[in-house]
Scaffold this active site. Structure first.
Site, PDB file in Angstrom:
ATOM      1  CG  ASP A  24     125.496  14.921   9.070  1.00 51.30           C
ATOM      2  OD1 ASP A  24     125.495  16.150   9.268  1.00 51.30           O
ATOM      3  OD2 ASP A  24     124.480  14.205   9.192  1.00 51.30           O
ATOM      4  CG  HIS A  66     117.738  15.858  13.626  1.00 46.97           C
ATOM      5  ND1 HIS A  66     118.370  14.702  14.024  1.00 46.97           N
ATOM      6  CD2 HIS A  66     117.508  15.694  12.310  1.00 46.97           C
ATOM      7  CE1 HIS A  66     118.520  13.894  12.985  1.00 46.97           C
ATOM      8  NE2 HIS A  66     117.999  14.472  11.936  1.00 46.97           N
ATOM      9  CE1 TYR A  83     120.100  10.612  11.686  1.00 47.76           C
ATOM     10  CE2 TYR A  83     122.407  10.859  11.150  1.00 47.76           C
ATOM     11  CZ  TYR A  83     121.098  11.239  10.985  1.00 47.76           C
ATOM     12  OH  TYR A  83     120.801  12.246  10.097  1.00 47.76           O
ATOM     13  CE  LYS A 136     122.195  15.977  11.131  1.00 47.17           C
ATOM     14  NZ  LYS A 136     122.609  14.577  10.996  1.00 47.17           N
TER      15      LYS A 136
HETATM   16  P1  NAD Z   1     121.678   9.450   0.387  1.00 41.93           P
HETATM   17  O1  NAD Z   1     120.993  10.295  -0.625  1.00 41.93           O
HETATM   18  O2  NAD Z   1     123.076   9.738   0.777  1.00 41.93           O
HETATM   19  O3  NAD Z   1     121.489   7.968  -0.146  1.00 41.93           O
HETATM   20  C1  NAD Z   1     121.993   6.867   0.510  1.00 41.93           C
HETATM   21  C2  NAD Z   1     121.682   5.647  -0.367  1.00 41.93           C
HETATM   22  O4  NAD Z   1     122.420   5.756  -1.587  1.00 41.93           O
HETATM   23  C3  NAD Z   1     122.078   4.374   0.317  1.00 41.93           C
HETATM   24  O5  NAD Z   1     121.056   3.426   0.067  1.00 41.93           O
HETATM   25  C4  NAD Z   1     123.340   3.944  -0.415  1.00 41.93           C
HETATM   26  O6  NAD Z   1     123.455   2.555  -0.526  1.00 41.93           O
HETATM   27  C5  NAD Z   1     123.169   4.576  -1.786  1.00 41.93           C
HETATM   28  N1  NAD Z   1     124.465   4.922  -2.394  1.00 41.93           N
HETATM   29  C6  NAD Z   1     125.447   5.673  -1.849  1.00 41.93           C
HETATM   30  N2  NAD Z   1     126.480   5.786  -2.702  1.00 41.93           N
HETATM   31  C7  NAD Z   1     126.149   5.088  -3.819  1.00 41.93           C
HETATM   32  C8  NAD Z   1     126.810   4.818  -5.039  1.00 41.93           C
HETATM   33  N3  NAD Z   1     128.023   5.296  -5.309  1.00 41.93           N
HETATM   34  N4  NAD Z   1     126.160   4.048  -5.954  1.00 41.93           N
HETATM   35  C9  NAD Z   1     124.925   3.557  -5.729  1.00 41.93           C
HETATM   36  N5  NAD Z   1     124.241   3.787  -4.580  1.00 41.93           N
HETATM   37  C10 NAD Z   1     124.851   4.535  -3.623  1.00 41.93           C
HETATM   38  O7  NAD Z   1     120.716   9.439   1.701  1.00 41.93           O
HETATM   39  P2  NAD Z   1     120.879   9.754   3.240  1.00 41.93           P
HETATM   40  O8  NAD Z   1     121.774   8.786   3.895  1.00 41.93           O
HETATM   41  O9  NAD Z   1     119.511   9.884   3.772  1.00 41.93           O
HETATM   42  O10 NAD Z   1     121.560  11.214   3.276  1.00 41.93           O
HETATM   43  C11 NAD Z   1     122.931  11.444   3.547  1.00 41.93           C
HETATM   44  C12 NAD Z   1     123.132  11.904   4.966  1.00 41.93           C
HETATM   45  O11 NAD Z   1     122.339  13.053   5.246  1.00 41.93           O
HETATM   46  C13 NAD Z   1     122.666  10.894   6.029  1.00 41.93           C
HETATM   47  O12 NAD Z   1     123.495   9.779   6.143  1.00 41.93           O
HETATM   48  C14 NAD Z   1     122.621  11.793   7.239  1.00 41.93           C
HETATM   49  O13 NAD Z   1     123.919  12.040   7.720  1.00 41.93           O
HETATM   50  C15 NAD Z   1     122.008  13.055   6.636  1.00 41.93           C
HETATM   51  N6  NAD Z   1     120.551  13.089   6.801  1.00 41.93           N
HETATM   52  C16 NAD Z   1     120.020  14.086   7.571  1.00 41.93           C
HETATM   53  C17 NAD Z   1     118.654  14.184   7.748  1.00 41.93           C
HETATM   54  C18 NAD Z   1     118.110  15.305   8.570  1.00 41.93           C
HETATM   55  O14 NAD Z   1     116.918  15.275   8.892  1.00 41.93           O
HETATM   56  N7  NAD Z   1     118.907  16.273   8.929  1.00 41.93           N
HETATM   57  C19 NAD Z   1     117.775  13.248   7.147  1.00 41.93           C
HETATM   58  C20 NAD Z   1     118.336  12.240   6.374  1.00 41.93           C
HETATM   59  C21 NAD Z   1     119.709  12.187   6.191  1.00 41.93           C
END
Ligand code: NAD
Length: 280
Positions: A49, A112, A54, A79
């Site tokens: 994704d 988005h 990004y 997106k």
């Molecule tokens: P997330 O909830 O996936 O959290 C990411 C954080 O969690 C990072 O700091 C990472 O180091 C930590 N993490 C991941 N695996 C871990 C583990 N096993 N143990 C400990 N810590 C861990 O947050 P995100 O990246 O914001 O969301 C996931 C995806 O959603 C994004 O990468 C993106 O593709 C999407 N996204 C979309 C929007 C939107 O507006 N559509 C907004 C934000 C994110």
């Protein structure tokens, strides 16, 4: 190359299939994206994704090209950014994303944000539907849409989005919006599924005990919860060992009682922007 992770696939309302678990690349630096996505593909992820905003579509594309994995085995989402919304600008924005990704099509193209500042979400949706007809986007959907935004586009088009990608994690479960979009068969994708690490999952009632009972990490329990809720989820990590950990969620099951405990942890806690209050 290892085998694909054993994630279930869900069928979208247009008949296409999506791997329920993938990798998100928000905040992945452009010069790191190739290495991170290559790691993920080697670990067995097949669903990535990304988004134009990004700024890492090129790196994602290079990793895909180098992997040698047949295109049809991958599920790639990108997106449309807010400033590209509009009937005149949406097709060129998709072409530019495809160029950066080095792909002929994306599996899923999303608006988005509803971006009230521009007031163009309805005409943009109509343009997305036309793009689907070209085959450059196999499926089309939206992100961060509230009930009213969904009502607006469903009223103006015969085609419903296949997904709405929204902020969703144990402290923000979005049950009312999920029920609203389910009437059109719209699947929910959870962004920030781990709360972006902005709160401690161990502080949610019962969460640590559930993790301990299964011998799993807090993050694995959260990911398993999304999967059992029928949500599509793509936790982000730059670290290969965490990619392995986050995909190691298919050898245990949360009981009905444990699911109920996590349901009670909903606090309506947003860690990201509210879709009505964006100025970007
Ligand atoms: P997330 O909830 O996936 O959290 C990411 C954080 O969690 C990072 O700091 C990472 O180091 C930590 N993490 C991941 N695996 C871990 C583990 N096993 N143990 C400990 N810590 C861990 O947050 P995100 O990246 O914001 O969301 C996931 C995806 O959603 C994004 O990468 C993106 O593709 C999407 N996204 C979309 C929007 C939107 O507006 N559509 C907004 C934000 C994110």
């Amino acid at each position: 190359m290892t085998d694909a992770i054993p994630t279930p696939h869900l069928t979208l309302s247009d008949g296409h299939s999506i791997p329920q678990l993938g990798l998100g690349v928000f905040l992945v630096e452009p010069d790191e994206a190739e290495r991170i996505v290559s790691d993920a593909l080697e670990v067995g992820y097949r669903h990535i994704d990304t988004a134009r905003v990004y700024k890492n579509e090129e790196g994602v594309g290079r990793a895909i090209a180098k992997s040698g994995i047949p295109r049809e085995e991958l599920f790639i989402t990108t997106k449309l950014w807010n400033s590209d919304q509009g009937a005149d600008t949406t097709p060129a924005a998709l072409d530019a994303s495809l160029e950066r990704l080095g792909l002929d099509y994306v599996d899923l193209y999303l608006i988005h944000w509803p971006a009230p500042k521009y007031g163009k979400h309805v005409e943009t949706w109509q343009s997305m539907v036309e793009l689907r007809e070209t085959g450059k986007a196999r499926s089309v959907g939206v992100s961060n849409f509230l009930e009213q935004h969904l009502d607006d586009i469903v009223a103006a088009s015969d085609v419903s989005p296949v997904v709405n990608q929204i902020e969703l994690h144990p402290a923000l479960q979005q049950r009312a919006l999920r029920a609203h979009q389910a009437q059109w068969g719209i699947h929910t994708e959870s962004w920030g599924p781990l709360g972006q690490g902005k709160y401690d999952l161990a502080e949610l009632p019962g969460f640590a005990a559930i993790a301990e009972a299964h011998g799993k990490s807090l993050q694995q329990v959260a990911i398993r919860w999304h999967l059992q809720e029928g949500l599509i989820v793509f936790p982000k990590t730059n670290r290969r060992e965490r990619m392995v950990e986050n995909a190691d969620v298919f050898d245990f099951e949360l009981s009905a009682e444990q699911m109920a405990t996590i349901a009670s942890a909903d606090q309506g806690l947003r860690v990201g922007a509210h879709p009505d209050n964006t100025d970007f």
